[in-house]
Design an enzyme around this catalytic site. Structure first.
Site, mmCIF file in Angstrom:
data_model
loop_
_atom_site.group_PDB
_atom_site.id
_atom_site.type_symbol
_atom_site.label_atom_id
_atom_site.label_comp_id
_atom_site.label_asym_id
_atom_site.label_seq_id
_atom_site.Cartn_x
_atom_site.Cartn_y
_atom_site.Cartn_z
ATOM 1 N N HIS A 127 1.327 -1.070 -0.568
ATOM 2 C CA HIS A 127 -0.097 0.240 -0.325
ATOM 3 C C HIS A 127 1.260 1.432 -0.160
ATOM 4 C CE1 HIS A 127 0.191 1.559 4.182
ATOM 5 N NE2 HIS A 127 -0.415 0.112 4.592
ATOM 6 N N GLU A 173 -5.692 1.764 1.835
ATOM 7 C CA GLU A 173 -5.904 0.517 2.316
ATOM 8 C C GLU A 173 -5.467 1.309 3.845
ATOM 9 O OE1 GLU A 173 -3.188 -1.960 5.997
ATOM 10 O OE2 GLU A 173 -3.261 0.234 5.144
HETATM 11 N N1 TRP Z 1 -0.685 -1.764 8.234
HETATM 12 C C1 TRP Z 1 -1.396 -2.180 8.585
HETATM 13 C C2 TRP Z 1 -2.491 -1.582 9.756
HETATM 14 O O1 TRP Z 1 -2.361 -0.325 9.997
HETATM 15 C C3 TRP Z 1 -0.043 -2.959 10.060
HETATM 16 C C4 TRP Z 1 -0.383 -3.540 10.143
HETATM 17 C C5 TRP Z 1 -0.638 -3.772 11.435
HETATM 18 C C6 TRP Z 1 0.039 -5.507 9.392
HETATM 19 N N2 TRP Z 1 -0.448 -5.360 11.465
HETATM 20 C C7 TRP Z 1 -0.225 -5.866 10.443
HETATM 21 C C8 TRP Z 1 0.395 -5.527 8.345
HETATM 22 C C9 TRP Z 1 0.001 -7.531 10.580
HETATM 23 C C10 TRP Z 1 0.323 -6.929 7.876
HETATM 24 C C11 TRP Z 1 0.514 -7.673 8.826
HETATM 25 O O2 TRP Z 1 -2.860 -2.494 10.024
HETATM 26 ZN ZN ZN Z 2 -1.173 1.321 8.783
#
Ligand code: TRP
Ligand code: ZN
Ligand code: CA
Length: 319
Positions: A127, A173
């Site tokens: 993203h 995202e």
């Molecule tokens: N962009 C994700 C979010 O804001 C970041 C994230 C949190 C994530 N936990 C994760 C990405 C686990 C991959 C796997 O929720």
């Molecule tokens: Zn995030």
């Protein structure tokens, strides 16, 4: 005794000659000819300087656009235009896919590398949007840069894989996987079955990093893990919220997925600090979704390793 030594010497010379000719020694001990060995070109080493160059550009874009690169804000579109220009210059076929979320236009960027079997597509994505609170450099300029630089490495190598390669940068995202869901919803049933794997990178340069591999498709998972094993870097299964990134819409329609993650708000344990270094009792990313998620909030070692792991996995799965 003499005869045994001689036979050994002859066999060893044969082995050396066979390897020099490009043969593969199987675990059974048989030597196969060069034509029998599956030829998988080694993936290139992704240059760290190129990755940090992209992070600096994303930081400058945020700074020039009110401090963020969020959905519906000018910093998002400027980020997308930056990535698209690099891909166009490298020979990709790019397209911007527009959607609407919260009354504002959002954009996914899709880049196809010409060639390969259109019925076997391997995708990698990240993203590209940040939260409104900050520049979103670890979350997720790091994943965006890793996917971009891997795509550019494909072009530099003029890689001609058996399968078709497609790269994606998702919008919105942070509003709930809006861009990636929009893309998957727009695929026909036939298009879905053509996608043989989707690799997701979201937060791969956390400043107090862990090395987490998604526990999804076993082939993708093992290919990532094999790369880290070769580096001597231990990995763990990703557990900080399954389905919290852009692989989820793909997984939900039965497409094999995998990915990498270096941790967000969870706290590094003493055991994790012992094996990975860093600081126990502190979050993997203490600036997660905060204004301090700047270029100062990145482990370049983690970014480099995860980018090299992506290149290795993409090369291996698409050859
Ligand atoms: N962009 C994700 C979010 O804001 C970041 C994230 C949190 C994530 N936990 C994760 C990405 C686990 C991959 C796997 O929720
Ligand atoms: Zn995030
Ligand atoms: Ca590298």
């Amino acid at each position: 005794m003499t005869a045994t030594l001689t036979r050994r010497t002859v066999r060893r010379r044969a082995l050396i000659a066979a390897f020099a000719a490009g043969a593969t020694l199987l675990t059974s001990g048989f030597v196969t000819g060069p034509t029998a060995a599956p030829k998988v070109a080694a993936a290139p080493d992704i240059p760290l300087a190129n990755l940090t160059g992209h992070l600096n550009q994303f930081q400058s874009i945020a700074t020039a656009n009110g401090g963020n690169r969020a959905h519906g804000r000018p910093g998002y579109r400027a980020s997308l235009d930056y990535v698209k220009a690099k891909l166009d210059a490298a020979g990709y076929t790019t397209s911007i896919r527009t959607f609407t979320s919260g009354g504002r236009a959002g954009y996914n960027l899709i880049a196809d590398w010409p060639g390969g079997d259109p019925n076997q597509v391997i995708m990698a994505g990240a993203h590209l949007d940040s939260v409104t609170a900050g520049a979103g450099i670890n979350d997720n300029a790091t994943g965006s840069a890793a996917v971009l630089e891997t795509a550019l490495a494909v072009s530099r190598a003029q890689f001609r894989p058996t399968k078709h390669l497609r790269f994606a940068w998702w919008g919105a995202e942070e509003l709930g996987l809006v861009g990636s869901r929009n893309y998957v919803n727009g695929l026909s049933a036939a298009d879905r079955t053509r996608i043989k794997g989707y690799l997701n990178l979201d937060m791969v340069g956390s400043p107090n990093p862990g090395y987490f591999v998604y526990d999804d498709d076993p082939v993708i998972e093992q290919t990532f893990k094999g790369y880290f094993a070769g580096l001597g870097v231990p990995t763990e299964i990703e557990t900080e919220g399954d389905g919290r990134s852009d692989h989820a819409p793909f997984k939900n329609v039965g497409i094999p997925v995998g990915g990498l993650f270096t941790g967000a708000g969870y706290v590094k344990s003493a055991a994790q600090a012992a094996k990975w270094g860093g600081t126990s009792g502190v979050a993997f990313d203490r600036c997660y979704h905060r204004a301090c998620d700047t270029t100062a909030n990145v482990s370049t070692t983690a970014l480099d390793r995860n980018s090299d792991a992506l290149a290795h996995t993409l090369w291996t799965l698409s050859s």
